[in-house]
Motif scaffolding. Structure first.
Motif, PDB file in Angstrom:
ATOM      1  N   ASP A 112       0.830  -1.208   0.000  1.00  0.00           N
ATOM      2  CA  ASP A 112       0.000   0.000   0.000  1.00  0.00           C
ATOM      3  C   ASP A 112       0.864   1.257   0.000  1.00  0.00           C
ATOM      4  OD1 ASP A 112      -2.313  -1.490  -0.017  1.00  0.00           O
ATOM      5  OD2 ASP A 112      -2.524  -1.504   2.163  1.00  0.00           O
ATOM      6  N   LEU A 113       1.971   1.218   0.736  1.00  0.00           N
ATOM      7  CA  LEU A 113       2.887   2.363   0.721  1.00  0.00           C
ATOM      8  C   LEU A 113       3.469   2.570  -0.674  1.00  0.00           C
ATOM      9  CD1 LEU A 113       4.880   1.801   4.056  1.00  0.00           C
ATOM     10  CD2 LEU A 113       3.087   3.482   3.638  1.00  0.00           C
ATOM     11  N   PHE A 114       3.808   1.467  -1.329  1.00  0.00           N
ATOM     12  CA  PHE A 114       4.389   1.554  -2.668  1.00  0.00           C
ATOM     13  C   PHE A 114       3.375   2.099  -3.671  1.00  0.00           C
ATOM     14  CE2 PHE A 114       5.932  -0.759  -6.615  1.00  0.00           C
ATOM     15  CZ  PHE A 114       6.937   0.157  -6.867  1.00  0.00           C
ATOM     16  N   HIS A 115       2.112   1.710  -3.516  1.00  0.00           N
ATOM     17  CA  HIS A 115       1.074   2.236  -4.404  1.00  0.00           C
ATOM     18  C   HIS A 115       0.917   3.745  -4.236  1.00  0.00           C
ATOM     19  CE1 HIS A 115      -1.173  -1.820  -5.169  1.00  0.00           C
ATOM     20  NE2 HIS A 115      -0.041  -1.707  -5.831  1.00  0.00           N
ATOM     21  N   GLN A 116       1.239   4.250  -3.046  1.00  0.00           N
ATOM     22  CA  GLN A 116       1.211   5.693  -2.806  1.00  0.00           C
ATOM     23  C   GLN A 116       2.576   6.327  -3.043  1.00  0.00           C
ATOM     24  OE1 GLN A 116      -1.567   7.411  -2.098  1.00  0.00           O
ATOM     25  NE2 GLN A 116      -2.751   5.517  -2.200  1.00  0.00           N
ATOM     26  N   LEU A 117       3.522   5.526  -3.587  1.00  0.00           N
ATOM     27  CA  LEU A 117       4.893   5.979  -3.865  1.00  0.00           C
ATOM     28  C   LEU A 117       5.579   6.504  -2.606  1.00  0.00           C
ATOM     29  CD1 LEU A 117       4.380   7.761  -7.306  1.00  0.00           C
ATOM     30  CD2 LEU A 117       5.254   5.461  -6.887  1.00  0.00           C
ATOM     31  N   PHE A 118       5.178   5.969  -1.458  1.00  0.00           N
ATOM     32  CA  PHE A 118       5.752   6.323  -0.156  1.00  0.00           C
ATOM     33  C   PHE A 118       5.609   7.813   0.156  1.00  0.00           C
ATOM     34  CE2 PHE A 118       7.861   2.368  -1.224  1.00  0.00           C
ATOM     35  CZ  PHE A 118       7.899   1.683  -0.020  1.00  0.00           C
ATOM     36  N   ILE A 119       4.675   8.481  -0.480  1.00  0.00           N
ATOM     37  CA  ILE A 119       4.523   9.926  -0.287  1.00  0.00           C
ATOM     38  C   ILE A 119       3.647  10.194   0.931  1.00  0.00           C
ATOM     39  CG2 ILE A 119       3.598  12.055  -1.268  1.00  0.00           C
ATOM     40  CD1 ILE A 119       4.340  11.006  -4.009  1.00  0.00           C
ATOM     41  N   CYS A 165      11.931   2.375  -2.423  1.00  0.00           N
ATOM     42  CA  CYS A 165      11.956   3.816  -2.145  1.00  0.00           C
ATOM     43  C   CYS A 165      12.614   4.573  -3.297  1.00  0.00           C
ATOM     44  CB  CYS A 165      12.703   4.089  -0.842  1.00  0.00           C
ATOM     45  SG  CYS A 165      11.806   3.632   0.658  1.00  0.00           S
ATOM     46  N   ILE A 166      13.751   4.053  -3.771  1.00  0.00           N
ATOM     47  CA  ILE A 166      14.458   4.713  -4.872  1.00  0.00           C
ATOM     48  C   ILE A 166      13.595   4.722  -6.128  1.00  0.00           C
ATOM     49  CG2 ILE A 166      16.455   4.546  -6.405  1.00  0.00           C
ATOM     50  CD1 ILE A 166      18.037   3.428  -4.033  1.00  0.00           C
ATOM     51  N   LEU A 167      12.947   3.586  -6.403  1.00  0.00           N
ATOM     52  CA  LEU A 167      12.085   3.495  -7.580  1.00  0.00           C
ATOM     53  C   LEU A 167      10.931   4.491  -7.485  1.00  0.00           C
ATOM     54  CD1 LEU A 167      11.492   1.984 -10.218  1.00  0.00           C
ATOM     55  CD2 LEU A 167      10.168   0.333  -8.884  1.00  0.00           C
ATOM     56  N   SER A 168      10.351   4.625  -6.299  1.00  0.00           N
ATOM     57  CA  SER A 168       9.251   5.574  -6.108  1.00  0.00           C
ATOM     58  C   SER A 168       9.724   7.005  -6.316  1.00  0.00           C
ATOM     59  CB  SER A 168       8.658   5.418  -4.706  1.00  0.00           C
ATOM     60  OG  SER A 168       8.117   4.131  -4.521  1.00  0.00           O
TER      61      SER A 168
END
Length: 416
Positions: A151-158, A395-398
């Motif tokens: 879920d964090l990745f879907h939000q790009l950790f923003i 994180c880097i990818l996001s």
């Protein structure tokens, strides 16, 4: 984000369908007999909520990560499992939220970071992994602590956005030649005077011709009904004269003269009956006064729109106009479009894990590389480096995805 998800799904679909073996031997592994050319290709399986899932059927098989009292792999009692938990030493510590499974990528996406918000949880892991003394717990976030990494990745950790709008720069680029605004006005004295003058003539003419006809008609009806009405009229006039005499005692001589003039005023001398002329005059004056008052009242309630323009306004003039007439103010730009980079700067704030000790310190990420690889595959110690390296890459990818999208956004044109 849609492109990242599409590439991710395509990549991991190929890994699963082509039975690509993980370098960590988490989905498949080869078991060999020392001194023999015989080898067995085995699949891994993971138990979650008392259900066993094999990596042949799904790459999303996960199991709660933990630390076991085991330094070497015990012989296989269940062929589908990479190490038998029934024969291995007992579980020493469960790592809340962290999952292990067929593929490290799927495992980290299914994991939660709840343990790493808690210093006591980190202290318990530190007993078995001294490297955890290098990290500090995560601070609070607007995401729930039990939010999955997926879920964090879907939000790009923003965590949040901090848009900074450069309106001054936009105004200078826009450079409007004029600003037009409108507003409603009521009870404008000039408007009321003009309205009364324009309607007064027509009102006077209508009353002048209609009043005598109305008075004559009413008096003729009264005369037909009762001849005594005429006597009553004379009696009324006499009573009025008596009251006028009383007024002389209270008011000055000039007021009395004016009043007497009013009583005998006849604006309709062409009528054969003087009494009809006097009554017609009184009704005419009263109707005219009432009509004027109605016109004044109506004009005071009437709302009219006034439109003004300011040519080549400055920034300060525009701000003042916007405060007063924001709903009607229009200032057409001299340029058709403006790049977004000239008027807005978007700064993202990422989840703290992307800048925490868990992913930014290479010494921490290299800590577990020297651990014996024959520890049970579910043991958190053998998964530590892979888990947090994968989290670092996410994180880097996001961040790269956000940077690329912002570059595209800044190159777009805002149409005025």
């Amino acid at each position: 984000m849609a492109n990242i998800k599409h590439i991710n799904d395509f990549l991991w679909f190929n890994i699963f369908q082509n039975r690509i073996v993980s370098g960590l031997r988490t989905n498949y592994y080869i078991d060999t007999v020392p001194g023999s050319a015989v080898s067995i290709f085995l699949m891994s399986g993971y138990t979650n909520e008392n259900k066993t899932c094999t990596c042949t059927l799904s790459d999303n098989c996960v199991h709660q990560a933990g630390i076991y009292n085991l330094t070497g792999r015990v012989g296989l009692q269940i062929p589908l499992l990479f190490g038998s938990l029934a024969n291995d030493a007992p579980l020493l510590l469960t790592i809340p939220g962290i999952m292990v499974g067929c593929l490290p990528y799927n495992s980290i996406l299914a994991s939660k970071l709840e343990c790493f918000y808690n210093q006591s949880c980190i202290d318990q892991i530190q007993i078995f992994m001294k490297g955890f003394s290098l990290v500090k717990p995560l601070s609070s976030s607007h995401f729930e602590k039990n939010t999955t990494v997926n879920d964090l990745f879907h939000q790009l950790f923003i965590e949040s956005w901090n848009p900074m709008i450069n309106f001054t720069g936009y105004f200078h680029i826009c450079s409007p030649n004029s600003c037009t605004y409108s507003y409603n006005r009521r009870f404008n004295l000039f408007y009321i005077i003009v309205t009364i003058i324009s309607l007064f003539g027509g009102l006077k003419t209508i009353l002048y011709f209609s009043t005598p006809v109305l008075v004559i008609f009413i008096r003729r009806i009264q005369n037909c009904k009762n001849v005594q009405n005429t006597n009553d009229e004379h009696s009324t006039m006499n009573q009025t004269n008596e009251r006028n005499q009383n007024f002389k005692q209270w008011f000055s001589f000039h007021i009395s003269k004016i009043y007497q003039k009013y009583l005998t005023l006849n604006m309709f001398p062409l009528l054969s009956d003087i009494i009809d002329g006097i009554y017609s005059t009184r009704i005419f004056i009263l109707s005219l006064i009432i009509g004027v008052l109605v016109l004044v009242f109506y004009s005071s309630l009437t709302v009219y729109i006034r439109i003004n323009s300011v040519y080549q306004p400055s920034m300060n003039e525009y701000e003042q106009l916007y405060k007063q007439y924001s709903s009607t103010l229009t200032c057409p730009c001299t340029r058709l479009s403006v790049s977004y980079s000239s008027i807005i700067y978007m700064k993202p704030y990422y989840h703290q894990v992307c800048s925490s000790d868990f992913v930014k310190d290479d010494k921490w990420l290299l800590y577990s590389l020297g651990i014996d690889g024959f520890i049970n595959s579910r043991d958190f110690r053998i998964r530590t480096s892979t888990t947090f390296s994968m989290l670092q890459k996410l994180c880097i990818l996001s961040m790269e995805a956000v940077t690329n999208e912002l570059a595209v956004f800044n190159s777009l044109q805002f149409v005025n």
